[in-house]
Motif scaffolding. Sequence first.
Motif, PDB file in Angstrom:
ATOM      1  N   LYS A   1     -47.361 -54.097   0.134  1.00  0.00           N
ATOM      2  CA  LYS A   1     -46.453 -52.975   0.397  1.00  0.00           C
ATOM      3  C   LYS A   1     -46.611 -52.551   1.849  1.00  0.00           C
ATOM      4  O   LYS A   1     -47.724 -52.406   2.349  1.00  0.00           O
ATOM      5  CB  LYS A   1     -46.783 -51.788  -0.503  1.00  0.00           C
ATOM      6  CG  LYS A   1     -46.508 -52.025  -1.956  1.00  0.00           C
ATOM      7  CD  LYS A   1     -46.790 -50.760  -2.747  1.00  0.00           C
ATOM      8  CE  LYS A   1     -46.480 -50.971  -4.207  1.00  0.00           C
ATOM      9  NZ  LYS A   1     -46.706 -49.731  -4.970  1.00  0.00           N
ATOM     10  N   ALA A   2     -45.476 -52.285   2.493  1.00  0.00           N
ATOM     11  CA  ALA A   2     -45.507 -51.920   3.904  1.00  0.00           C
ATOM     12  C   ALA A   2     -46.242 -50.608   4.155  1.00  0.00           C
ATOM     13  O   ALA A   2     -46.971 -50.470   5.131  1.00  0.00           O
ATOM     14  CB  ALA A   2     -44.087 -51.843   4.455  1.00  0.00           C
ATOM     15  N   PHE A   3     -46.084 -49.628   3.288  1.00  0.00           N
ATOM     16  CA  PHE A   3     -46.714 -48.332   3.506  1.00  0.00           C
ATOM     17  C   PHE A   3     -47.391 -47.844   2.227  1.00  0.00           C
ATOM     18  O   PHE A   3     -47.217 -46.702   1.819  1.00  0.00           O
ATOM     19  CB  PHE A   3     -45.684 -47.312   4.014  1.00  0.00           C
ATOM     20  CG  PHE A   3     -45.208 -47.622   5.401  1.00  0.00           C
ATOM     21  CD1 PHE A   3     -45.978 -47.289   6.499  1.00  0.00           C
ATOM     22  CD2 PHE A   3     -44.007 -48.282   5.598  1.00  0.00           C
ATOM     23  CE1 PHE A   3     -45.553 -47.579   7.783  1.00  0.00           C
ATOM     24  CE2 PHE A   3     -43.565 -48.578   6.883  1.00  0.00           C
ATOM     25  CZ  PHE A   3     -44.336 -48.238   7.970  1.00  0.00           C
ATOM     26  N   GLY A   4     -48.194 -48.707   1.627  1.00  0.00           N
ATOM     27  CA  GLY A   4     -48.906 -48.384   0.395  1.00  0.00           C
ATOM     28  C   GLY A   4     -50.277 -47.767   0.664  1.00  0.00           C
ATOM     29  O   GLY A   4     -50.531 -47.167   1.723  1.00  0.00           O
TER      30      GLY A   4
ATOM     31  N   ILE B   1     -53.369 -48.392  15.362  1.00  0.00           N
ATOM     32  CA  ILE B   1     -53.281 -49.293  14.214  1.00  0.00           C
ATOM     33  C   ILE B   1     -52.378 -50.464  14.584  1.00  0.00           C
ATOM     34  O   ILE B   1     -51.291 -50.284  15.130  1.00  0.00           O
ATOM     35  CB  ILE B   1     -52.699 -48.575  12.979  1.00  0.00           C
ATOM     36  CG1 ILE B   1     -53.584 -47.394  12.583  1.00  0.00           C
ATOM     37  CG2 ILE B   1     -52.547 -49.554  11.810  1.00  0.00           C
ATOM     38  CD1 ILE B   1     -52.998 -46.528  11.473  1.00  0.00           C
ATOM     39  N   TYR B   2     -52.839 -51.649  14.263  1.00  0.00           N
ATOM     40  CA  TYR B   2     -52.083 -52.875  14.467  1.00  0.00           C
ATOM     41  C   TYR B   2     -51.869 -53.522  13.104  1.00  0.00           C
ATOM     42  O   TYR B   2     -52.605 -53.253  12.161  1.00  0.00           O
ATOM     43  CB  TYR B   2     -52.863 -53.840  15.367  1.00  0.00           C
ATOM     44  CG  TYR B   2     -53.208 -53.229  16.697  1.00  0.00           C
ATOM     45  CD1 TYR B   2     -52.387 -53.418  17.795  1.00  0.00           C
ATOM     46  CD2 TYR B   2     -54.354 -52.450  16.850  1.00  0.00           C
ATOM     47  CE1 TYR B   2     -52.697 -52.843  19.023  1.00  0.00           C
ATOM     48  CE2 TYR B   2     -54.668 -51.865  18.065  1.00  0.00           C
ATOM     49  CZ  TYR B   2     -53.834 -52.071  19.146  1.00  0.00           C
ATOM     50  OH  TYR B   2     -54.134 -51.500  20.349  1.00  0.00           O
ATOM     51  N   ARG B   3     -50.858 -54.388  12.997  1.00  0.00           N
ATOM     52  CA  ARG B   3     -50.693 -55.111  11.752  1.00  0.00           C
ATOM     53  C   ARG B   3     -50.065 -56.469  12.016  1.00  0.00           C
ATOM     54  O   ARG B   3     -49.352 -56.662  13.002  1.00  0.00           O
ATOM     55  CB  ARG B   3     -49.881 -54.335  10.727  1.00  0.00           C
ATOM     56  CG  ARG B   3     -48.401 -54.321  10.933  1.00  0.00           C
ATOM     57  CD  ARG B   3     -47.682 -53.607   9.800  1.00  0.00           C
ATOM     58  NE  ARG B   3     -46.237 -53.583  10.048  1.00  0.00           N
ATOM     59  CZ  ARG B   3     -45.379 -52.937   9.297  1.00  0.00           C
ATOM     60  NH1 ARG B   3     -45.794 -52.245   8.247  1.00  0.00           N
ATOM     61  NH2 ARG B   3     -44.094 -52.967   9.575  1.00  0.00           N
ATOM     62  N   ALA B   4     -50.362 -57.389  11.117  1.00  0.00           N
ATOM     63  CA  ALA B   4     -49.711 -58.691  11.089  1.00  0.00           C
ATOM     64  C   ALA B   4     -48.834 -58.697   9.846  1.00  0.00           C
ATOM     65  O   ALA B   4     -49.270 -58.259   8.774  1.00  0.00           O
ATOM     66  CB  ALA B   4     -50.739 -59.809  11.031  1.00  0.00           C
ATOM     67  N   VAL B   5     -47.621 -59.168   9.985  1.00  0.00           N
ATOM     68  CA  VAL B   5     -46.695 -59.284   8.865  1.00  0.00           C
ATOM     69  C   VAL B   5     -46.532 -60.781   8.609  1.00  0.00           C
ATOM     70  O   VAL B   5     -46.026 -61.511   9.462  1.00  0.00           O
ATOM     71  CB  VAL B   5     -45.335 -58.635   9.186  1.00  0.00           C
ATOM     72  CG1 VAL B   5     -44.394 -58.748   8.003  1.00  0.00           C
ATOM     73  CG2 VAL B   5     -45.527 -57.178   9.586  1.00  0.00           C
TER      74      VAL B   5
ATOM     75  N   TYR C   1     -46.760 -59.941  14.821  1.00  0.00           N
ATOM     76  CA  TYR C   1     -47.785 -58.957  15.155  1.00  0.00           C
ATOM     77  C   TYR C   1     -47.127 -57.697  15.700  1.00  0.00           C
ATOM     78  O   TYR C   1     -46.227 -57.772  16.542  1.00  0.00           O
ATOM     79  CB  TYR C   1     -48.768 -59.539  16.177  1.00  0.00           C
ATOM     80  CG  TYR C   1     -49.558 -60.685  15.606  1.00  0.00           C
ATOM     81  CD1 TYR C   1     -50.680 -60.441  14.821  1.00  0.00           C
ATOM     82  CD2 TYR C   1     -49.175 -62.002  15.815  1.00  0.00           C
ATOM     83  CE1 TYR C   1     -51.407 -61.479  14.275  1.00  0.00           C
ATOM     84  CE2 TYR C   1     -49.887 -63.050  15.278  1.00  0.00           C
ATOM     85  CZ  TYR C   1     -51.000 -62.778  14.503  1.00  0.00           C
ATOM     86  OH  TYR C   1     -51.710 -63.823  13.955  1.00  0.00           O
ATOM     87  N   GLU C   2     -47.605 -56.556  15.213  1.00  0.00           N
ATOM     88  CA  GLU C   2     -47.004 -55.277  15.561  1.00  0.00           C
ATOM     89  C   GLU C   2     -48.078 -54.220  15.833  1.00  0.00           C
ATOM     90  O   GLU C   2     -49.236 -54.405  15.479  1.00  0.00           O
ATOM     91  CB  GLU C   2     -46.125 -54.786  14.407  1.00  0.00           C
ATOM     92  CG  GLU C   2     -45.036 -55.749  14.002  1.00  0.00           C
ATOM     93  CD  GLU C   2     -44.291 -55.330  12.755  1.00  0.00           C
ATOM     94  OE1 GLU C   2     -43.125 -55.724  12.619  1.00  0.00           O
ATOM     95  OE2 GLU C   2     -44.861 -54.604  11.920  1.00  0.00           O
ATOM     96  N   PHE C   3     -47.666 -53.122  16.437  1.00  0.00           N
ATOM     97  CA  PHE C   3     -48.539 -51.962  16.637  1.00  0.00           C
ATOM     98  C   PHE C   3     -47.776 -50.719  16.212  1.00  0.00           C
ATOM     99  O   PHE C   3     -46.544 -50.691  16.264  1.00  0.00           O
ATOM    100  CB  PHE C   3     -49.021 -51.848  18.088  1.00  0.00           C
ATOM    101  CG  PHE C   3     -47.921 -51.521  19.067  1.00  0.00           C
ATOM    102  CD1 PHE C   3     -47.719 -50.209  19.484  1.00  0.00           C
ATOM    103  CD2 PHE C   3     -47.092 -52.508  19.576  1.00  0.00           C
ATOM    104  CE1 PHE C   3     -46.706 -49.899  20.374  1.00  0.00           C
ATOM    105  CE2 PHE C   3     -46.081 -52.205  20.474  1.00  0.00           C
ATOM    106  CZ  PHE C   3     -45.881 -50.898  20.876  1.00  0.00           C
TER     107      PHE C   3
ATOM    108  N   CYS D   1     -43.135 -45.559  14.104  1.00  0.00           N
ATOM    109  CA  CYS D   1     -42.675 -46.851  13.606  1.00  0.00           C
ATOM    110  C   CYS D   1     -43.526 -47.977  14.195  1.00  0.00           C
ATOM    111  O   CYS D   1     -44.207 -47.790  15.194  1.00  0.00           O
ATOM    112  CB  CYS D   1     -41.207 -47.069  13.951  1.00  0.00           C
ATOM    113  SG  CYS D   1     -40.888 -47.162  15.720  1.00  0.00           S
ATOM    114  N   PHE D   2     -43.479 -49.131  13.542  1.00  0.00           N
ATOM    115  CA  PHE D   2     -44.154 -50.308  14.069  1.00  0.00           C
ATOM    116  C   PHE D   2     -43.215 -51.040  15.006  1.00  0.00           C
ATOM    117  O   PHE D   2     -42.019 -51.196  14.713  1.00  0.00           O
ATOM    118  CB  PHE D   2     -44.582 -51.250  12.935  1.00  0.00           C
ATOM    119  CG  PHE D   2     -45.874 -50.843  12.299  1.00  0.00           C
ATOM    120  CD1 PHE D   2     -47.085 -51.229  12.844  1.00  0.00           C
ATOM    121  CD2 PHE D   2     -45.876 -50.068  11.163  1.00  0.00           C
ATOM    122  CE1 PHE D   2     -48.272 -50.844  12.266  1.00  0.00           C
ATOM    123  CE2 PHE D   2     -47.058 -49.673  10.571  1.00  0.00           C
ATOM    124  CZ  PHE D   2     -48.266 -50.071  11.122  1.00  0.00           C
TER     125      PHE D   2
END
Length: 73
Positions: free
Chosen positions: A18-21, A38-42, A50-52, A58-59
């Motif tokens: 989930k994107a925002f779980g 916060i960083y994330r890999a999708v 890769y996003e921040f 928002c990312f």
Amino acid sequence: MKTTFIYMVNGTELYSEKAFGQEWKEAKAIAKEAHCGIYRAVVKGEEIRYEFFAKGGCFLNERFYTDEKIEIF
């Protein structure tokens, strides 16, 4: 195709479908305690993006990263 979100914050990786779980909430708590971003890999199949987490809530793709744009909790 299943999408996996990997939140990376202060040396910790949290995996979620989930994107925002719940893992997002945990990542925010860690970021607030460590006062960091916060960083994330999708991950979707073979594709990895890769996003921040940016100011404004928002990312954004990592190619738009600047120190001024990242949200520090």
